[in-house]
Scaffold this motif. Structure first.
Motif, short mmCIF file in Angstrom:
data_model
loop_
_atom_site.label_atom_id
_atom_site.label_comp_id
_atom_site.label_asym_id
_atom_site.label_seq_id
_atom_site.Cartn_x
_atom_site.Cartn_y
_atom_site.Cartn_z
N ASP B 26 -2.07 1.88 6.89
CA ASP B 26 -1.54 0.71 6.19
C ASP B 26 -0.77 1.16 4.95
O ASP B 26 0.33 0.68 4.68
N ARG B 29 2.48 2.76 5.78
CA ARG B 29 3.49 1.78 6.16
C ARG B 29 4.14 1.19 4.90
O ARG B 29 5.36 1.06 4.80
N ARG B 30 3.28 0.87 3.93
CA ARG B 30 3.82 0.32 2.68
C ARG B 30 4.69 1.35 1.97
O ARG B 30 5.72 1.02 1.39
N LYS B 33 8.16 1.69 3.31
CA LYS B 33 9.06 0.58 3.00
C LYS B 33 9.67 0.72 1.61
O LYS B 33 10.64 0.06 1.27
N ASN B 34 9.04 1.59 0.78
CA ASN B 34 9.48 1.75 -0.59
C ASN B 34 10.62 2.78 -0.63
O ASN B 34 10.40 3.97 -0.51
N ALA B 316 1.10 2.02 -2.90
CA ALA B 316 0.74 1.87 -1.50
C ALA B 316 -0.77 1.86 -1.32
O ALA B 316 -1.31 1.13 -0.48
N PRO B 319 -2.76 -2.05 -3.30
CA PRO B 319 -1.85 -3.17 -3.10
C PRO B 319 -2.04 -4.31 -4.10
O PRO B 319 -1.17 -5.16 -4.24
#
Lengths: 305, 323
Positions: B26, B29-30, B33-34, B316, B319
């Protein structure tokens, strides 16, 4: 609360004592003496000089003498600069470092915090993204890279400010900017993060629901609470800025305490090394003390533990 | 089954089990995206590549110059020009990446080992030991780090190199080691000895909380030895957050090395360090600005990349924090 503060103040005594002992031991275990020259002094003169500065006493006696002087705030004579006492030197250099550090701290607070608020209010706009990338750059450029760069642009090319050294208010600008950039950026980032956290609280919703104007909500309700984490890092940041002026004084050839410190280590000027370390340690300890007290005032749970 | 509604239920009924997403996946994934963090990561990979394969990447030697080329302006042969000894600036920058990255990583590891050991022992034994050890940390916090590291470097440099010539015992061995590393060994040591305090506090706090969990209690109940509990149950749980926290410190260590080399207490010449290149270029800045510009750009980009990646990783894995 009172006993907490007294306890914390008393705690600074062992801290200062131990910091000074470690510095003393480390300093005296560095080989070489203040009288090491390229051409060795005649042994008789060397002996006399050492006797004059009590350098031939046993180490423990030198330490006790030194600490006795420290309690009376008398740091003794400088060894490298024969006619001057350490107190004279501190009295002359400290205002320079303090001015530089103070101005840099003001820059950091007066530019960093408003920038953070602005970014938070305009979250995810061009202003926000732009200033946050700038802040990241500010954190990332070390003083030894930024200083020469600023000198080149603003002193050599544009000729707005003098290149180096010290004297007029114009001399303060570039070094203070160099010193403050990293902290300015840090203040902006923390203010922004803290604002964004506070804005999600229910009392902000309540304030909006009351129909208050956006600016009132942001400044009176959000900003004041968002400042709490910012004030708690301000203390250590001040101590860091004043210590960090050592770096900037090297770059800009500023006759402050930091430049003197590096020279004094080279000269084995023991009294100056000790006094400088103690002065900086004192600033750090006082700043930590202020932070602890402000924490205790803000959060009653800490007081009793 | 009557109460089960929604997508999850129907997915399960058709036999297609949902792929579970672990915390790490998870977070990854975050992180992906950054954009800033990804860019930082790519820059760092390039830098590490350049540093590791400097022998192949760098067009010239980092230490030997052509004296006729001294202060040469950038040309096709020497895209970033040459320094005061006619050494190719680009090659020195590439070799300099080794020094900076080594200071960042090895400095971090040194401080990490000291801090984790100290914090683990303090938190695990608790009581008077803990109290005493944490007071030491409190006291060390009163030390002006920058002043201490300068004093330490002078101490290392002069007391070890003098006796190293005589070539005796531990001192001689240490100073030989330092010389063979171009002066890096004492930098690692200096960083490690001054920068472990925060790590010790963090690890001690986590150790205290892990020590009181039920699984440690049950391990104790079935007679597991203390050493085994420490290494099998507490250490693995403490390690993850400690590594992330330490990774965030790397830019600071890179700056220490650069500053120490800048004031002449870091690497030994002719080892190419960005800090030393800055100080040498600074002397000739009026006429040859490129000698300052490129090392300044190199160190800034490196720190920028580390900071962006570090920020991304922290966000990340946490959150809740708003960035």
């Amino acid at each position: 609360m009172f006993s907490f503060i007294v306890r914390r103040i008393l705690w600074t005594i062992p801290v200062i004592l131990i910091v000074s002992s470690i510095t003393f031991l480390l300093m005296h275990s560095v080989p070489g003496s203040p009288f090491t020259r390229e051409r060795a002094l005649p042994p008789a003169i060397q002996k006399n000089l050492e006797a004059k500065y009590h350098l031939n006493d046993p180490l423990w006696k030198q330490y006790i003498d030194y600490m006795y002087g420290f309690v009376r705030l008398d740091f003794g004579p400088s060894i490298a600069y024969r006619s001057r006492t350490v107190n004279d030197i501190l009295a002359q250099q400290w205002p320079v470092t303090a001015t530089l550090g103070g101005v840099a701290f003001l820059f950091a607070v007066c530019i960093g915090i408003p920038l953070g608020v602005l970014s938070a209010v305009k979250q995810n706009t061009l202003i926000d993204n732009g200033s946050m990338v700038a802040a990241m750059l500010g954190v990332s450029i070390p003083a030894i890279a930024l200083g020469p760069f600023l000198i080149w642009i603003f002193a050599l090319k544009l000729k707005w400010f003098p290149v180096a050294t010290w004297g007029s208010p114009a001399h303060v600008v570039l070094p203070a900017l160099t010193l403050s950039t990293a902290y300015l950026s840090r203040f902006a980032r923390i203010t922004r993060a803290s604002m964004l956290q506070v804005v999600r609280e229910e009392y902000i919703l309540a304030a909006r629901a009351k129909g208050l104007r956006e600016i009132v909500v942001n400044l009176r309700h959000a900003f004041r609470n968002a400042l709490i984490p910012v004030t708690t890092i301000a203390g250590p940041a001040f101590a860091d800025i004043v210590t960090g002026s050592l770096v900037v004084e090297q770059i800009f050839a500023i006759p402050g305490i930091g430049k003197y410190y590096v020279q004094s280590i080279g000269n084995r000027d023991y009294p100056v090394i000790m006094a400088t370390t103690l002065l900086f340690a004192l600033i750090i300890v006082v700043m930590n003390l202020l932070v602890d007290i402000s924490y205790a005032m803000l959060d009653p749970r800490i007081r009793y533990s | 089954m009557a109460f089960r509604t929604g997508k999850t239920g129907s997915d399960n009924e058709t036999g297609k089990a949902l792929r579970s997403r672990s915390l790490t996946r998870d977070a990854m994934r975050r992180l992906m995206k950054n954009r800033g963090a990804v860019a930082g990561g790519i820059i760092l990979l390039l830098l590490i590549f350049a540093a590791v394969f400097a022998n192949f990447v760098a067009p010239y030697s980092s230490t030997e110059g052509d004296i006729l080329n001294n202060y040469a302006a950038p040309t096709a042969d020497h895209p970033f020009g040459c320094d005061f000894m006619g050494r190719d600036v680009l090659s020195r920058l590439i070799y300099g990446a080794r020094i900076s990255l080594a200071a960042g990583f090895v400095g971090a590891i040194t401080a990490f080992v000291i801090g984790v050991t100290f914090g683990l022992v303090s938190g695990f034994f608790g009581g008077k030991t803990d109290n005493f050890m944490m007071r030491i940390v409190d006291i060390m916090y009163g030390f002006p780090t920058l002043l201490l590291i300068i004093l330490l470097m002078v101490f290392f440099k002069s007391s070890f190199s003098v006796s190293g010539v005589a070539g005796g015992g531990l001192r001689g061995a240490l100073s030989d080691l330092d010389r063979s590393m171009g002066g890096m060994f004492f930098i690692f040591l200096g960083i490690g000895l001054t920068s472990w305090l925060g790590m010790a506090r963090l690890v001690r706090g986590m150790t205290l909380s892990v020590r009181n969990t039920e699984y440690v209690e049950s391990a104790r109940a079935i007679g597991t030895s203390r050493i085994r509990i420490l290494f099998r149950h507490i250490l693995p749980n403490v390690l993850g957050p400690a590594i992330v926290a330490q990774a965030l410190q790397i830019p600071g260590f890179i700056q220490y090395e650069a500053f120490l080399s800048f004031i002449g207490l870091g690497v030994n010449p002719p080892t190419p360090s960005w800090g030393m290149m800055l100080s040498q270029g600074y002397l000739a800045m009026r006429s040859h600005f490129h000698l300052v510009l490129w090392p300044a750009v190199a160190i800034s980009i490196t720190l920028f990349a580390f900071n962006f990646l570090g920020d991304g990783v922290r966000d990340a894995f946490d959150p809740r924090q708003t960035r």
